[in-house]
Design a protein around this motif. Structure first.
Motif, short mmCIF file in Angstrom:
data_model
loop_
_atom_site.label_atom_id
_atom_site.label_comp_id
_atom_site.label_asym_id
_atom_site.label_seq_id
_atom_site.Cartn_x
_atom_site.Cartn_y
_atom_site.Cartn_z
N CYS A 144 -0.59 20.64 -70.28
CA CYS A 144 -0.65 20.29 -68.84
C CYS A 144 -1.26 21.40 -68.00
N THR A 145 -1.23 22.65 -68.46
CA THR A 145 -1.76 23.75 -67.65
C THR A 145 -3.20 24.09 -68.00
N TYR A 146 -3.81 23.33 -68.91
CA TYR A 146 -5.18 23.62 -69.32
C TYR A 146 -6.14 23.43 -68.13
N GLY A 147 -6.91 24.46 -67.82
CA GLY A 147 -7.91 24.35 -66.76
C GLY A 147 -7.42 24.67 -65.37
N THR A 148 -6.13 24.96 -65.19
CA THR A 148 -5.64 25.22 -63.82
C THR A 148 -6.25 26.49 -63.24
N GLU A 149 -6.40 27.52 -64.08
CA GLU A 149 -6.98 28.77 -63.57
C GLU A 149 -8.45 28.58 -63.22
N ILE A 150 -9.18 27.86 -64.07
CA ILE A 150 -10.61 27.63 -63.79
C ILE A 150 -10.78 26.82 -62.51
N ILE A 151 -10.01 25.73 -62.41
CA ILE A 151 -10.13 24.89 -61.21
C ILE A 151 -9.69 25.66 -59.96
N GLY A 152 -8.63 26.50 -60.08
CA GLY A 152 -8.20 27.30 -58.94
C GLY A 152 -9.27 28.28 -58.49
N LYS A 153 -9.99 28.87 -59.47
CA LYS A 153 -11.08 29.79 -59.11
C LYS A 153 -12.21 29.05 -58.40
N TRP A 154 -12.57 27.88 -58.92
CA TRP A 154 -13.64 27.11 -58.26
C TRP A 154 -13.19 26.56 -56.92
N LYS A 155 -11.90 26.39 -56.73
CA LYS A 155 -11.41 25.94 -55.42
C LYS A 155 -11.74 26.97 -54.34
N SER A 156 -11.51 28.25 -54.63
CA SER A 156 -11.83 29.30 -53.64
C SER A 156 -13.33 29.44 -53.43
N MET B 139 4.69 13.89 -67.86
CA MET B 139 3.87 13.56 -66.69
C MET B 139 4.32 14.35 -65.46
N VAL B 140 5.61 14.52 -65.29
CA VAL B 140 6.12 15.29 -64.15
C VAL B 140 5.70 16.75 -64.28
N ASP B 141 5.80 17.31 -65.50
CA ASP B 141 5.37 18.70 -65.71
C ASP B 141 3.88 18.86 -65.43
N PHE B 142 3.09 17.88 -65.87
CA PHE B 142 1.64 17.94 -65.63
C PHE B 142 1.33 17.98 -64.14
N LEU B 143 1.93 17.07 -63.37
CA LEU B 143 1.64 17.02 -61.92
C LEU B 143 2.22 18.24 -61.20
N ASP B 144 3.37 18.75 -61.66
CA ASP B 144 3.93 19.96 -61.04
C ASP B 144 3.01 21.16 -61.21
N SER B 145 2.38 21.25 -62.37
CA SER B 145 1.50 22.39 -62.61
C SER B 145 0.20 22.29 -61.82
N VAL C 83 -3.14 23.00 -56.91
CA VAL C 83 -4.57 23.19 -57.21
C VAL C 83 -5.40 22.06 -56.63
N VAL C 84 -5.02 20.83 -56.93
CA VAL C 84 -5.83 19.69 -56.49
C VAL C 84 -5.59 19.45 -55.00
N LEU D 290 -3.72 14.11 -54.83
CA LEU D 290 -2.37 13.99 -55.38
C LEU D 290 -1.66 12.76 -54.82
N ASP D 291 -1.81 12.51 -53.52
CA ASP D 291 -1.22 11.29 -52.94
C ASP D 291 -1.79 10.04 -53.59
N ASN D 292 -3.08 10.06 -53.87
CA ASN D 292 -3.70 8.90 -54.51
C ASN D 292 -3.12 8.67 -55.90
N ILE D 293 -2.87 9.76 -56.63
CA ILE D 293 -2.29 9.62 -57.98
C ILE D 293 -0.90 9.02 -57.91
N LEU D 294 -0.09 9.56 -56.98
CA LEU D 294 1.30 9.09 -56.90
C LEU D 294 1.39 7.66 -56.39
#
Length: 761
Positions: free
Chosen positions: A369-381, A428-434, A438-439, A444-448
């Motif tokens: 679930c945490t795969y790519g969070t650091e990369i996406i967070g970097k591209w967010k900035s 699924m809860v752990d995935f969205l919590d992580s 970032v997103v 996130l509202d659309n997913i939920l």
């Protein structure tokens, strides 16, 4: 007194001469004594007179001759004296002058005889001593002489006999410049108004001007007076050339205008030089800025072309996602302005999106679930547009990061949610919590809302509480931190399904409590209480009805089943059950036991045993207290009778001690509760307590007492049936279950709050 009957006597004044003799005599006198005005002595000059406060020259003095003031009004001795009375009534004081400020003269005007037949002042000053006293001289002799000579010179010709020298006025160039600066240019409407033909006829000849401003520019000659008409004896002017004068004046005016115009032009040119100097500085700054921008853009373009070259399929050194991130960081740090102004969306779509697709192509969100969070967070900035953060915009055309997440990341999430089973909610809860930080929020509202909630809703519809072994709260409650109020639509069908499952339920089955307990804090208090009253309380009432109270052989299972629900149902509902289904049977058993010569020690143990079955919260309720107090009263009445006291000595004292002990416990509990309330009030603060809404009936009475200025305070050491007594004004009251009881003649009477206030007043 005179004798008016005597004949008239004439006094001789000389002989009347003929007209010719009189004329010749006058001529001879003039020749002998010529009087010249310029030789008039100083004392003959008229002098200025100083008048009194409000004295007016038209005021008349007394014309009664030179009689002293003593004889003033002496004729009134022959009359009634009305004149003197009128004067005194109007404020006249004898011996002082007339008038408001007593400025009138006291003595009559004195006359002075002139010596000859000359004019006034020809023989010197004619002032009398009285006039000098009343009107003293204020100006000096020199001033009078100067004024006289000035007036005298007006009647003479020029003593020098020559012509006046013409006086010329000269203007310097600086004066003309100053005049030109003062007379600023007229505004547009004034200019139109100024273009008017003006004919000037104030000089010797007629002059024509073409604006009002030319009149102010005339060259004024001091001797420019209108020509005097030629008389018989006057000589014609030796120099009268109006055309030449006009031409000279015109040349002077033109020269003045040229000087002023040249000065203005010079000032304009100087201002233009200053303005152009500033413009040169500004343009040089702009030029240097543009040069820097061009150099920066050229470097940025080189970096982008390098990225594009390395993106080609056959490139030896392909671009990786980390290298691309470093390039974008360089762009953001060194070329921030160009990076913000450039079209980052197209650049990211062309370079980053293909690399990001390769990065996520083998990704399983539920397993890692945490795969790519650091990369996406970097591209967010690097890519997120700061301007859209304020209003949670979702304009994909203007924000590269939102578009990246929506087009690259979201398809993987949609696929995994479509295959996901709602009962396996942990992954699924752990995935969205992580990924929640970032997103973007709207994704996130659309997913939920669009992906998770429909799956949960469908699963709730298929859930059967009677057959499913997995309790529903185990796969619904983990979503509460993320979805919160979004789960509200699921609660109503869940309650309906639980109510249907509880129709055949018996309180002996404890599984119902295990299923319902997790929902107590999830449902709203009103809906939870309504659910309990409808589905649980009637079953517990039936269970209490089946309870048989037998002191010799007591079965407590049914009672335990009911008491076990104390934390689930409200205290008021539980008390209502006990009052209706338990205490009537319990008191009936006590009465029947007391009527059959019982052992009072056993009754005391039985009483204390049943009381220990209830919690402190239930025992503190007034209704439960009343029931146990009623039992004590029954026991006291039983031992007070002669039969009971005879059958078992010491029972009365034991029961009285029991009653005293129980009621003292009640008092201590109430005192402790009041102390806790006082401490809570002190912690909240006096100001907040005064401004807040009253929490209970006692606070309401206290607030009303403060409003009507009535003393409301407890009576120390005084109680009635365990209730604290209070003084409300001069009335003694106590409060029981929200009702005020007032002490009457024989008993306590319940009354309303308004009636209590009226009685206290």
């Amino acid at each position: 007194s005179r004798d008016y009957s005597a004949p008239v006597n004439f006094i001789s004044a000389g002989l009347k001469k003929s007209a010719a003799e009189d004329l010749s005599e006058d001529d001879s006198d003039d020749d002998e004594k010529p009087v010249k005005q310029e030789e008039t002595p100083k004392e003959f000059v008229p002098k200025k007179l100083k008048t009194g406060g409000n004295f007016k020259p038209s005021q008349k003095g007394f014309a009664g001759g030179t009689k002293s003031f003593v004889d003033f009004g002496s004729w009134e001795r022959h009359t009634k004296g009305i004149g003197q009375k009128l004067l005194q009534k109007m404020g006249y004081v004898p011996g002082k002058g007339l008038g408001k400020n007593a400025q009138g003269i006291i003595n009559p005007i004195e006359a002075k005889q002139r010596k000859g037949k000359g004019a006034v002042g020809a023989y010197g000053s004619e002032r009398t001593s009285q006039s000098l006293q009343d009107f003293p001289v204020v100006d000096s002799e020199e001033e009078a002489e100067e004024e006289f000579q000035k007036e005298l010179s007006q009647w003479r010709k020029d003593p020098n006999g020559g012509k006046k020298k013409p006086k010329y006025s000269y203007k310097t160039v600086e004066e003309l410049k100053a005049k030109g600066r003062i007379n600023k240019q007229l505004s547009a409407p004034q200019k139109e108004l100024a273009q008017v033909k003006v004919i000037d006829m104030t000089g010797r000849e007629q002059k024509v001007y073409y604006s009002y401003s030319q009149i102010s520019h005339k060259h004024n000659i001091p001797d420019d007076s209108p020509q005097q008409p030629l008389g018989k004896d006057s000589k014609p002017q030796g120099f009268a050339l109006p055309e030449l004068e006009h031409n000279l004046q015109l040349l002077i005016d033109i020269t003045e205008q040229e000087i002023i115009q040249n000065d203005r032009q010079l000032q304009y040119e100087r201002d233009m030089v200053v303005n152009l100097t500033h413009e040169i500085q500004k343009m040089s700054e702009v030029l240097s800025h543009e040069e820097r921008a061009i150099s920066n853009l050229s470097k940025v373009l080189e970096m982008v072309e390098e990225c594009e070259r390395r993106m080609q399929p056959g490139c030896e050194n392909p671009l990786t996602l980390d290298e691309c991130a470093k390039i974008f960081e360089t762009l953001q740090d060194k070329y921030y302005e160009e990076y913000r102004m450039s079209d980052r969306v197209d650049l990211a779509v062309a370079i980053v999106y293909p690399l990001m697709k390769d990065y996520f192509k083998n990704w399983d969100p539920l397993k890692d679930c945490t795969y790519g969070t650091e990369i996406i967070g970097k591209w967010k900035s690097l890519l997120e547009n700061d301007q859209l953060l304020s209003h949670n915009g979702q304009d994909l055309s203007t924000d590269a990061f939102h578009r990246l997440v929506w087009e690259i990341w979201m398809p993987y999430v949609r696929n995994i949610v479509a295959q996901w089973q709602p009962r396996n909610c942990g992954s699924m809860v752990d995935f969205l919590d992580s990924w929640v930080n970032v997103v973007p929020v709207w994704i996130l509202d659309n997913i939920l809302d669009q992906l998770i909630f429909p799956k949960l809703q469908k699963e709730v519809e298929n859930w059967n509480p009677l057959t499913d072994t997995v309790p529903i709260h185990s796969w619904i409650h983990p979503w509460l931190p993320l979805m919160q109020a979004r789960l509200e639509p699921l609660y109503s069908p869940i309650r309906n399904k639980l109510a249907n499952a509880l129709q055949k339920w018996h309180p002996s089955d404890s599984s119902a409590k295990l299923i319902l307990q997790p929902w107590k804090d999830v449902f709203t208090p009103g809906s939870w209480e309504a659910f309990m009253v409808k589905n649980i309380v009637p079953k517990l009432g039936m269970c209490l009805n089946e309870l048989i109270i037998n002191p010799h052989q007591q079965h407590m299972d049914a009672f335990y089943w009911v008491i076990d629900w104390e934390g689930m149902i409200s205290v008021s509902s539980l008390v209502g059950l006990l009052e209706k289904h338990f205490f009537p049977k319990w008191l009936q058993v006590l009465c029947s036991w007391l009527s059959n010569s019982p052992n009072y020690e056993e009754i005391t143990k039985w009483y204390l045993g049943w009381k220990s079955m209830f919690s402190d919260q239930v025992l503190a309720h007034p209704s439960i207290k009343d029931k146990f107090n009623e039992a004590l009263d029954i026991m006291n009445r039983a031992v007070s009778s002669s039969v009971g006291g005879y059958m078992q000595p010491g029972a009365r004292e034991n029961i009285a001690y029991l009653t005293h002990t129980e009621r003292r416990k009640d008092f201590q509990y109430e005192a402790m509760q009041e102390r806790r309330e006082a401490e809570n009030m002190a912690q909240r603060g006096i100001g907040m307590a005064a401004s807040s809404v009253p929490m209970n009936f006692k606070d309401l009475i206290q607030t009303k007492a403060e409003e009507h200025n009535i003393v409301f305070m407890p009576v120390i050491g005084k109680r009635h049936e365990g209730k604290q007594l209070y003084t409300f004004g001069r009335i003694v009251i106590y409060i029981d279950r929200g009702v005020v009881f007032v002490q009457g003649e024989k008993t306590w009477v319940p009354t309303s709050l308004q009636s209590l206030i009226d009685m206290a007043k």
